[in-house]
Enzyme design. Structure first.
Site, mmCIF file in Angstrom:
data_model
loop_
_atom_site.group_PDB
_atom_site.id
_atom_site.type_symbol
_atom_site.label_atom_id
_atom_site.label_comp_id
_atom_site.label_asym_id
_atom_site.label_seq_id
_atom_site.Cartn_x
_atom_site.Cartn_y
_atom_site.Cartn_z
ATOM 1 N N LYS A 111 0.852 -1.205 0.000
ATOM 2 C CA LYS A 111 0.000 0.000 0.000
ATOM 3 C C LYS A 111 0.882 1.247 0.000
ATOM 4 C CE LYS A 111 -2.488 1.097 3.833
ATOM 5 N NZ LYS A 111 -1.912 2.369 4.288
ATOM 6 N N GLU A 175 -9.416 6.621 4.118
ATOM 7 C CA GLU A 175 -9.250 6.959 5.538
ATOM 8 C C GLU A 175 -9.874 8.302 5.859
ATOM 9 O OE1 GLU A 175 -5.331 6.342 7.154
ATOM 10 O OE2 GLU A 175 -5.869 7.270 9.069
HETATM 11 O O1 KIV Z 1 -0.963 2.158 8.724
HETATM 12 C C1 KIV Z 1 -1.996 1.503 8.814
HETATM 13 O O2 KIV Z 1 -2.078 0.525 9.536
HETATM 14 C C2 KIV Z 1 -3.127 1.921 8.045
HETATM 15 C C3 KIV Z 1 -4.385 2.011 8.807
HETATM 16 C C4 KIV Z 1 -5.016 3.317 8.602
HETATM 17 C C5 KIV Z 1 -5.288 0.886 8.517
HETATM 18 O O3 KIV Z 1 -3.023 2.242 6.913
#
Ligand code: KIV
Length: 274
Positions: A111, A175
């Site tokens: 991500k 978010e």
């Molecule tokens: O860093 C993280 O764990 C996330 C959360 C906002 C789910 O991206």
């Protein structure tokens, strides 16, 4: 069965909610896996929730890799998402090198925050599954304020989401945006959306495991506390302390003994020689 992106997509298509939760260590991963969590996030939230850092910006690739490896060891069915931390994807080459490192250490998908078209394209062209992250971007926005409340901001987020989908991301984290906007983005996208503080209509939900277990003292509007491990832990440790101080622990059931003959021989030797 190990879950994959096709499984998550099918859940969206069948209108079944995707259950995601952060995981940072081996024992928690074992329990989340057993409870049937679909996606475990080894996010940069590890910094403020586990490592005692002040901000997500302090989290390094080594931090993520260390926790990711532990989570992988405890997981057999959940899909594992890992964050590319702050400043680890400044160029396409740097992003690719770091993404490959996360995949090699157990991530199924990586991500990254924002609409970084060139970077995302480069990763996808190397067959790397990417989850986008829009709305509040903790790596660069320290103030935890709801995003996309005005028409202009909301429009920009929708356009960003569509751009990321067009480039080929497999999933999108939203978010801290208004529920209405979470719903519109979710309905306009064919890939699954996972929300945190983004209302009821995203395809899935994710929370910080510390928040749902009541490990941290904070109470966030976006989260729900299902257990109070702060109290339980302080109680358990307090009881242990008392029992050690009162000579109640260890008791007979916790100790091991020598065989009588060996002991006798030892006592005679001690008395004779020491
Ligand atoms: O860093 C993280 O764990 C996330 C959360 C906002 C789910 O991206």
């Amino acid at each position: 069965m190990k879950k994959n992106s096709a499984y998550l997509l099918a859940k969206k298509q069948n209108r079944q909610k995707i259950v995601a939760l952060t995981a940072y260590d081996y024992p928690t991963a074992l329990l989340e896996d057993k409870a049937g969590v679909d996606v475990m996030f080894v996010g940069d939230s590890v910094g403020t929730n586990i490592l005692g850092y002040d901000s997500e910006q302090e989290v390094t690739m080594d931090d993520i890799v260390h926790h990711l490896k532990a989570v992988r060891r405890g997981t057999s069915q959940a899909y594992i998402l890992a964050d590319l931390p702050y400043a680890s994807y400044e160029t396409p080459q740097q992003a690719l090198g770091n993404a490959k490192k996360l995949l090699a250490n157990g991530a199924d998908i990586i991500k990254l925050e924002g609409v970084r078209e060139e970077i995302v394209k480069h990763l996808i062209s190397h067959d790397i599954k990417v989850c986008g992250h829009l709305g509040l971007l903790p790596q660069t926005q320290q103030e935890k304020r709801v995003q996309g409340k005005s028409f202009e901001q909301a429009k920009e987020l929708i356009e960003g989401a569509l751009t990321l989908q067009r480039i080929g991301i497999s999933m999108l984290l939203l978010e801290l945006i208004p529920e209405e906007l979470g719903q519109i983005i979710t309905e306009k996208l064919s890939i699954p959306t996972i929300g945190i503080g983004s209302g009821r209509f995203t395809d899935g939900q994710v929370l910080i495991v510390n928040d749902i277990l009541g490990i941290t003292p904070r109470k966030l509007k976006l989260a729900k506390t299902y257990q109070n491990y702060q109290n339980l832990t302080v109680q358990a440790i307090g009881q242990y302390k008392e029992e050690v101080e009162q000579n109640v622990f260890p008791s007979e059931e916790n100790v091991r003994h020598m065989a009588q003959e060996e002991l006798q021989q030892l006592i005679e030797w001690v008395n004779r020689s020491l």
